[in-house]
Design an enzyme around this catalytic site. Sequence first.
Site, PDB file in Angstrom:
ATOM      1  CB  CYS A  88      -2.678  -0.738   8.711  1.00  0.00           C
ATOM      2  SG  CYS A  88      -1.465   0.370   8.556  1.00  0.00           S
ATOM      3  CG  ASN A 138      -0.413  -0.224   2.364  1.00  0.00           C
ATOM      4  OD1 ASN A 138       0.721  -0.580   2.579  1.00  0.00           O
ATOM      5  ND2 ASN A 138      -1.358  -0.244   3.640  1.00  0.00           N
ATOM      6  CD  GLU A 172       1.961  -0.190  10.911  1.00  0.00           C
ATOM      7  OE1 GLU A 172       1.139  -0.822  10.811  1.00  0.00           O
ATOM      8  OE2 GLU A 172       2.032   0.852  10.299  1.00  0.00           O
ATOM      9  CD  GLU A 200       7.780   1.083  11.057  1.00  0.00           C
ATOM     10  OE1 GLU A 200       8.515   0.243  10.450  1.00  0.00           O
ATOM     11  OE2 GLU A 200       6.680   1.349  10.415  1.00  0.00           O
TER      12      GLU A 200
END
Length: 487
Positions: A291, A159, A257, A468
């Site tokens: 997400c 994505n 993640e 992150e």
Amino acid sequence: MNPSRTLCSPLLPQYAGYIDGKWRSAQSNRMLIVRDPATGDRLAEVPDMGEAEALAAIEAADHAWRTPVPTGERKQWLVDIHSKLLANRDELARIITLEQGKPLKEAQVEVDYAAGFFQVFASHLERLKPSTLDKTIRGASWTAHHRPAGVAALITPWNFPLATLAKKLPAALGAGCSVVIKPAELTPLSAIALVHLCEQAGVPAGRVNLVIGQPAPIGKVLCEHPAVRVISFTGSTRTGQLLLRDSAAHVKRLALELGGNAPFLVFDDADLEAAASALMVSKFRCAGQTCVCANRVYVHETVLDKFTEMVAERLSKLKVGDGAQPDTDIGPLINRATFEKVARHVQDALDRGAKRVVGDEAKPPGNDWGNFFPPTVLTGITPEMAVFQEETFGPVVAISKFQSETEAIESANSTPYGLAAYVCTRDSQRAQRCTEQLAFGYIGINTGTGPIPDIPFGGVKLSGFGREGGAEGLLEFSEIQTVAAAE
Ligand code: ADP
């Protein structure tokens, strides 16, 4: 095939993997075809690598990181790659749009976002300096050193093919690690372009390796090889669980993640116009395939009709189409499977009594690409419907109503996921109460914006762990070694 869409780019010197400083084909000579999801045009053929190449990449990476490179030099790599990303912004955006499908204007934002991580991590390298206690304890001086963790595997999804890699790569290189990158097989071209820029920036052979191909065999080698000390993964919860399980034998460090199921709460005291705009930003980025996209919209019952109308009006202005066209707002879904999942969610909601306020019936195209999904608004959503149970990953706004703050928070928390949540209210105390009680790693208050490079981001529960961005993102790739030296 439309030949004008074939991807020929100065940033893609070879359609190949990259191992020990050399562009490589697959030992098997098998190839993967990369297609434009909007048109089905064949963009490139890339090597379909597997176990043998993963092994060679790990060995090259393991050899490379053991030759220490001074922090200043590593910082210079990040600074140079940051400049190169910005200097090639338009070309990188073109590559992202062609292989991923998102609108060009979003792809440009992705390049800026990706570049930001190189800049931010470069600025945090000071954090790797050793720290020594200012007094002697038990007759010794005490120092904590940050050591490179070793070889890091970076596994990324389709994505944000550039940005998800940019969240990991500069942190790993900055911390002194070498990396083996495994991009999503649908979108490997942005990763090739980024590796090319690393090469141009003078990152030595073996520090950055790229293996494109079969996820299961490559993943297995990355999990089972003892030299790989960190696995940084962005993708589905199912794959994250596999990686956790398969890397248990060597007790590897993981940063995961994973999926989300983001609630978006609109209270009766909210600025409804601003809330509707925030929802659009959150929901429709990448055609709803992120997400952090709002997935479950909960609106106070007294403002439900008004808010739904505002959202519907905004939706009617969105242009769905080929991301390469400048006026496109929503591109195609990545593939047929994603289209079918979104269609199944909508049908399930309708079958269980929801109302479609906006959106045509979704008709799949005759072939495998051009999976454009009509932006849809559903109301009357109840908890058991698939749109609320699972992440839809498509341009569907699913709206439910609530009566009280307690009910809204309980509903929002009623998921095993915990990535992003959004709260729209003018009451700062309410915002604070919600923030404290919502079990999510990221909270947007009166904004639909996603994360930024400057501050850590990540999930809780089934959405993963590890962070992150910010200094914390850098420290995921370093090990602390404590030294007690008797005086
Ligand atoms: P999505 O459903 O969003 O595609 P995945 O978790 O399947 O999410 O994919 C995210 C990344 O993980 C991709 O690079 C994919 O190739 C990779 N992947 C999928 N399965 C495995 C696996 N068994 N081991 C390692 N990587 C995998």
